[in-house]
Design a protein around this motif. Structure first.
Motif, PDB file in Angstrom:
ATOM      1  N   ALA A  19       0.825  -1.205   0.000  1.00 56.27           N
ATOM      2  CA  ALA A  19       0.000   0.000   0.000  1.00 56.27           C
ATOM      3  C   ALA A  19       0.857   1.252   0.000  1.00 56.27           C
ATOM      4  CB  ALA A  19      -0.939  -0.012   1.205  1.00 56.27           C
ATOM      5  N   THR A  20       1.918   1.252   0.781  1.00 57.75           N
ATOM      6  CA  THR A  20       2.763   2.441   0.890  1.00 57.75           C
ATOM      7  C   THR A  20       3.394   2.808  -0.435  1.00 57.75           C
ATOM      8  OG1 THR A  20       3.283   1.827   3.175  1.00 57.75           O
ATOM      9  CG2 THR A  20       4.684   3.476   2.138  1.00 57.75           C
ATOM     10  N   GLY A  21       4.022   1.844  -1.081  1.00 57.93           N
ATOM     11  CA  GLY A  21       4.807   2.152  -2.278  1.00 57.93           C
ATOM     12  C   GLY A  21       4.065   2.028  -3.587  1.00 57.93           C
ATOM     13  N   THR A  22       3.074   1.134  -3.657  1.00 59.32           N
ATOM     14  CA  THR A  22       2.445   0.852  -4.956  1.00 59.32           C
ATOM     15  C   THR A  22       0.928   0.740  -4.864  1.00 59.32           C
ATOM     16  OG1 THR A  22       2.827  -1.526  -4.591  1.00 59.32           O
ATOM     17  CG2 THR A  22       4.467  -0.348  -5.897  1.00 59.32           C
ATOM     18  N   ALA A 226      -6.328   1.128   2.082  1.00 57.97           N
ATOM     19  CA  ALA A 226      -5.490  -0.072   2.122  1.00 57.97           C
ATOM     20  C   ALA A 226      -4.467   0.021   3.244  1.00 57.97           C
ATOM     21  CB  ALA A 226      -4.799  -0.280   0.780  1.00 57.97           C
ATOM     22  N   LEU A 227      -3.868   1.205   3.398  1.00 61.52           N
ATOM     23  CA  LEU A 227      -2.950   1.411   4.520  1.00 61.52           C
ATOM     24  C   LEU A 227      -3.677   1.248   5.851  1.00 61.52           C
ATOM     25  CD1 LEU A 227      -0.667   4.431   3.555  1.00 61.52           C
ATOM     26  CD2 LEU A 227       0.096   2.168   4.287  1.00 61.52           C
ATOM     27  N   LEU A 240      -1.152   7.928   7.806  1.00 61.31           N
ATOM     28  CA  LEU A 240      -2.545   7.858   8.228  1.00 61.31           C
ATOM     29  C   LEU A 240      -2.936   9.049   9.096  1.00 61.31           C
ATOM     30  CD1 LEU A 240      -2.862   4.038   9.045  1.00 61.31           C
ATOM     31  CD2 LEU A 240      -3.710   5.253   7.017  1.00 61.31           C
ATOM     32  N   ARG A 241      -1.958   9.699   9.709  1.00 59.73           N
ATOM     33  CA  ARG A 241      -2.265  10.830  10.580  1.00 59.73           C
ATOM     34  C   ARG A 241      -2.668  12.067   9.789  1.00 59.73           C
ATOM     35  NH1 ARG A 241       3.220  10.124  14.228  1.00 59.73           N
ATOM     36  NH2 ARG A 241       3.114   7.851  14.304  1.00 59.73           N
ATOM     37  N   MET A 242      -2.428  12.070   8.513  1.00 62.04           N
ATOM     38  CA  MET A 242      -2.744  13.238   7.689  1.00 62.04           C
ATOM     39  C   MET A 242      -4.239  13.390   7.447  1.00 62.04           C
ATOM     40  SD  MET A 242       0.026  12.880   4.656  1.00 62.04           S
ATOM     41  CE  MET A 242       1.776  12.632   4.953  1.00 62.04           C
ATOM     42  N   GLY A 243      -4.974  12.281   7.514  1.00 57.09           N
ATOM     43  CA  GLY A 243      -6.352  12.303   7.054  1.00 57.09           C
ATOM     44  C   GLY A 243      -6.402  12.072   5.556  1.00 57.09           C
TER      45      GLY A 243
END
Length: 277
Positions: A19-22, A226-227, A240-243
């Motif tokens: 999820a992070t990279g792709t 997904a994250l 995830l803290r960004m919203g």
């Protein structure tokens, strides 16, 4: 021409790396009818346990963590509409310098030829047109990311396949932006020492060295969800803290370096499948 669908194979080290990279390209290409294959090399057993218990602390059970993370990985794949999930299930090696790096059966201790042979079998089965993995430093030096790079490149040599091959990366301009946002969320965060700052400055690539810029803005909500499916690791997933809205603004572009190509497609390109359709 054949009836075989165009296929993307992403080779990642741990549950949540997909999820992070792709996450954006997996969701985008699935929506375009391309078969998406995710290979996850380790079981994620060196992640946080329930309640945030850390590896090596009392109550941390790597087997239980691995089971939990397998379930989260499947949930993430459902969000991204990944067509096929393959798990090699090597033991998570942990961060660089952890004792788990040296544990028998860890991914880091697995002979490259062994892991590559298993991955080569998957490549022969799925016959990917595009393969994505990490660069030789695993982007930031994680042992399992480095090993995923090694077995992927070795597996490609073992097969007669000639897919387009990409390494994930990030433009230095975006790395700088991440640093600014982290300080925004953590105003008391101390400045890194000069050695650490020098290491961080080498992560990613100058913008003009990136060959492939894929706009996944329309799928950033899926990437965020997904994250979020990897809830047990939420403490470690800064994004995830960004919203969701802020996340989408920042994470709408995924970037790569093309290292193998048989199509002759011009670079810079905006599609991993440029020259293939």
């Amino acid at each position: 021409m054949t009836d075989r669908p165009l296929t993307l194979m992403a080779v990642h080290a741990h549950p949540d790396d997909e999820a992070t990279g792709t996450g954006g390209v997996l969701a985008r290409y699935a929506a375009e009818g391309i078969r998406t294959v995710l290979v996850t090399c380790t079981d994620g057993g060196c992640g946080d346990g329930p309640g945030g218990v850390k590896p090596g602390d009392p109550g941390h059970d790597p087997a239980a963590v691995a089971l939990m993370r397998r379930q989260e990985l499947k949930a993430s794949c459902d969000v991204l509409n990944v067509s096929d999930l393959e798990m090699l299930d090597y033991a998570d090696s942990g961060m660089a310098g952890w004792p788990s790096n040296d544990a028998p059966g860890s991914f880091w201790q697995t002979p490259v030829e062994e892991g590559a042979a298993r991955l080569a079998d998957l490549m022969r089965h799925y016959r990917p047109d595009v393969v994505v993995t990490y660069d030789e430093n695993g982007f930031y030096g994680h042992p399992d990311h480095i090993q995923a790079h090694r077995i992927t490149m070795a597996a490609l040599e073992m097969t007669a396949l000639t897919p387009k091959v990409y390494w994930t990366t990030m433009p230095r301009s975006m790395m700088q932006r991440f640093g600014e946002i982290m300080r925004e969320f953590h105003p008391d965060m101390p400045e890194p020492d000069p050695v650490e700052a020098a290491v961080m400055a080498e992560i990613g690539l100058p913008d003009d060295e990136i060959t492939t810029w894929v706009d996944t803005t329309a799928f950033s909500g899926q990437k965020f969800d997904a994250l979020a499916a990897h809830a047990s690791q939420g403490e470690n997933i800064f994004f995830l803290r960004m919203g969701k809205e802020r996340f989408g603004e920042l994470m709408g572009m995924e970037t790569f370096v093309r290292v193998q190509d048989s199509t002759g497609a011009a670079v810079p390109e905006n599609d991993l499948f440029a020259g293939l359709r």
